[in-house]
Motif scaffolding. Structure first.
Motif, PDB file in Angstrom:
ATOM      1  N   THR A  59       0.845  -1.182   0.000  1.00 57.84           N
ATOM      2  CA  THR A  59       0.000   0.000   0.000  1.00 57.84           C
ATOM      3  C   THR A  59       0.880   1.232   0.000  1.00 57.84           C
ATOM      4  N   THR A  60       0.275   2.361  -0.265  1.00 59.75           N
ATOM      5  CA  THR A  60       1.026   3.621  -0.279  1.00 59.75           C
ATOM      6  C   THR A  60       1.613   3.903   1.095  1.00 59.75           C
ATOM      7  N   ASN A  61       0.849   3.653   2.135  1.00 55.94           N
ATOM      8  CA  ASN A  61       1.339   3.926   3.483  1.00 55.94           C
ATOM      9  C   ASN A  61       2.520   3.036   3.840  1.00 55.94           C
ATOM     10  N   SER A  62       2.440   1.740   3.510  1.00 57.62           N
ATOM     11  CA  SER A  62       3.556   0.854   3.854  1.00 57.62           C
ATOM     12  C   SER A  62       4.801   1.226   3.062  1.00 57.62           C
ATOM     13  N   ARG A  63       4.646   1.653   1.819  1.00 58.15           N
ATOM     14  CA  ARG A  63       5.799   2.118   1.037  1.00 58.15           C
ATOM     15  C   ARG A  63       6.415   3.360   1.674  1.00 58.15           C
ATOM     16  N   ARG A  64       5.586   4.259   2.168  1.00 57.02           N
ATOM     17  CA  ARG A  64       6.106   5.483   2.798  1.00 57.02           C
ATOM     18  C   ARG A  64       6.835   5.169   4.099  1.00 57.02           C
ATOM     19  N   VAL A  65       6.298   4.242   4.869  1.00 59.48           N
ATOM     20  CA  VAL A  65       6.947   3.858   6.122  1.00 59.48           C
ATOM     21  C   VAL A  65       8.309   3.226   5.843  1.00 59.48           C
ATOM     22  N   VAL A  66       8.368   2.324   4.868  1.00 57.55           N
ATOM     23  CA  VAL A  66       9.630   1.666   4.526  1.00 57.55           C
ATOM     24  C   VAL A  66      10.622   2.684   3.965  1.00 57.55           C
ATOM     25  N   PHE A  67      10.140   3.602   3.121  1.00 55.70           N
ATOM     26  CA  PHE A  67      11.037   4.615   2.551  1.00 55.70           C
ATOM     27  C   PHE A  67      11.575   5.547   3.628  1.00 55.70           C
ATOM     28  N   SER A  68      10.780   5.842   4.653  1.00 57.17           N
ATOM     29  CA  SER A  68      11.262   6.723   5.724  1.00 57.17           C
ATOM     30  C   SER A  68      12.404   6.071   6.494  1.00 57.17           C
ATOM     31  N   ASN A  69      12.426   4.740   6.510  1.00 61.17           N
ATOM     32  CA  ASN A  69      13.524   4.033   7.181  1.00 61.17           C
ATOM     33  C   ASN A  69      14.726   3.826   6.273  1.00 61.17           C
ATOM     34  N   LEU A  70      14.508   3.545   4.988  1.00 58.15           N
ATOM     35  CA  LEU A  70      15.607   3.184   4.094  1.00 58.15           C
ATOM     36  C   LEU A  70      16.206   4.381   3.352  1.00 58.15           C
ATOM     37  N   GLN A  71      15.378   5.340   2.944  1.00 62.31           N
ATOM     38  CA  GLN A  71      15.817   6.515   2.193  1.00 62.31           C
ATOM     39  C   GLN A  71      16.496   6.150   0.872  1.00 62.31           C
ATOM     40  N   ASP A  72      16.007   5.111   0.218  1.00 61.29           N
ATOM     41  CA  ASP A  72      16.554   4.696  -1.078  1.00 61.29           C
ATOM     42  C   ASP A  72      15.407   4.125  -1.908  1.00 61.29           C
ATOM     43  N   LYS A  73      14.980   4.860  -2.934  1.00 62.35           N
ATOM     44  CA  LYS A  73      13.792   4.435  -3.677  1.00 62.35           C
ATOM     45  C   LYS A  73      14.034   3.175  -4.489  1.00 62.35           C
ATOM     46  N   TYR A  74      15.279   2.918  -4.914  1.00 63.55           N
ATOM     47  CA  TYR A  74      15.564   1.693  -5.663  1.00 63.55           C
ATOM     48  C   TYR A  74      15.460   0.468  -4.758  1.00 63.55           C
ATOM     49  N   ALA A  75      15.926   0.598  -3.519  1.00 65.59           N
ATOM     50  CA  ALA A  75      15.817  -0.509  -2.571  1.00 65.59           C
ATOM     51  C   ALA A  75      14.355  -0.764  -2.212  1.00 65.59           C
TER      52      ALA A  75
END
Length: 164
Positions: A59-75
């Motif tokens: 979901t959009t929210n889970s992608r945002r949560v993961v991105f806030s931790n990783l800070q790498d859109k390719y990962a």
């Protein structure tokens, strides 16, 4: 006293530790296996496994949560597109730590941490072990039956020779 304070600080400030774990998690997601010290691998395991669990629900929210931790859109893309599909039926335990010995320079305990579903060698060994695993009592019975089945086959050519 340090009651119930079990978090390993790894000798770093909070911002340095968070940045290091995010970079290591991105490397693990991209390369599927990285080599590091045992302490960092254990800290990384606690950091990355909840993110992998979060990636099961795209979901959009889970992608945002993961991105806030990783800070790498390719990962993040790799995690949601490929890894989450492969580990969809696994209930947990997405990573494996295998110790490799001590580092030459400072004698630090080294290991590699890998994603479980991406190591084909381990998967093949587990399948082979399950197929060959038998009880000892049945091995003895199989050993006694094997010569009995070979004996008639050896007698058959002898009988054919007598017939000629």
């Amino acid at each position: 006293m340090r009651h119930n304070k079990k978090f390993n600080h790894l000798g770093r400030t909070a911002s340095h530790r968070n940045a290091m774990l995010a970079n290591m998690a991105c490397s693990l997601i991209k390369h599927k296996r990285i080599t590091t010290t045992v302490a960092k691998a254990k800290a990384l395991k606690k950091f990355v496994e909840p993110l992998i669990t979060k990636s099961k629900n795209d979901t959009t929210n889970s992608r945002r949560v993961v991105f806030s931790n990783l800070q790498d859109k390719y990962a993040v893309t790799e995690l949601f597109k490929e890894i989450s599909v492969k580990i969809a039926d696994r209930p947990g335990g997405y990573t494996r730590i295998i110790k490799t010995g001590n580092r030459l320079g400072d004698n630090a305990e080294m290991c590699f941490i890998e994603l479980v579903d991406y190591n084909e060698n381990m998967a093949k060994e587990k399948v082979a072990k399950k197929a060959t695993r038998t009880r000892r009592s049945s091995k003895k019975a199989a050993a006694t039956e094997a010569p009995a089945t070979e004996a008639p086959a050896a007698e058959a050519p002898a009988e054919e020779a007598k017939a000629e």
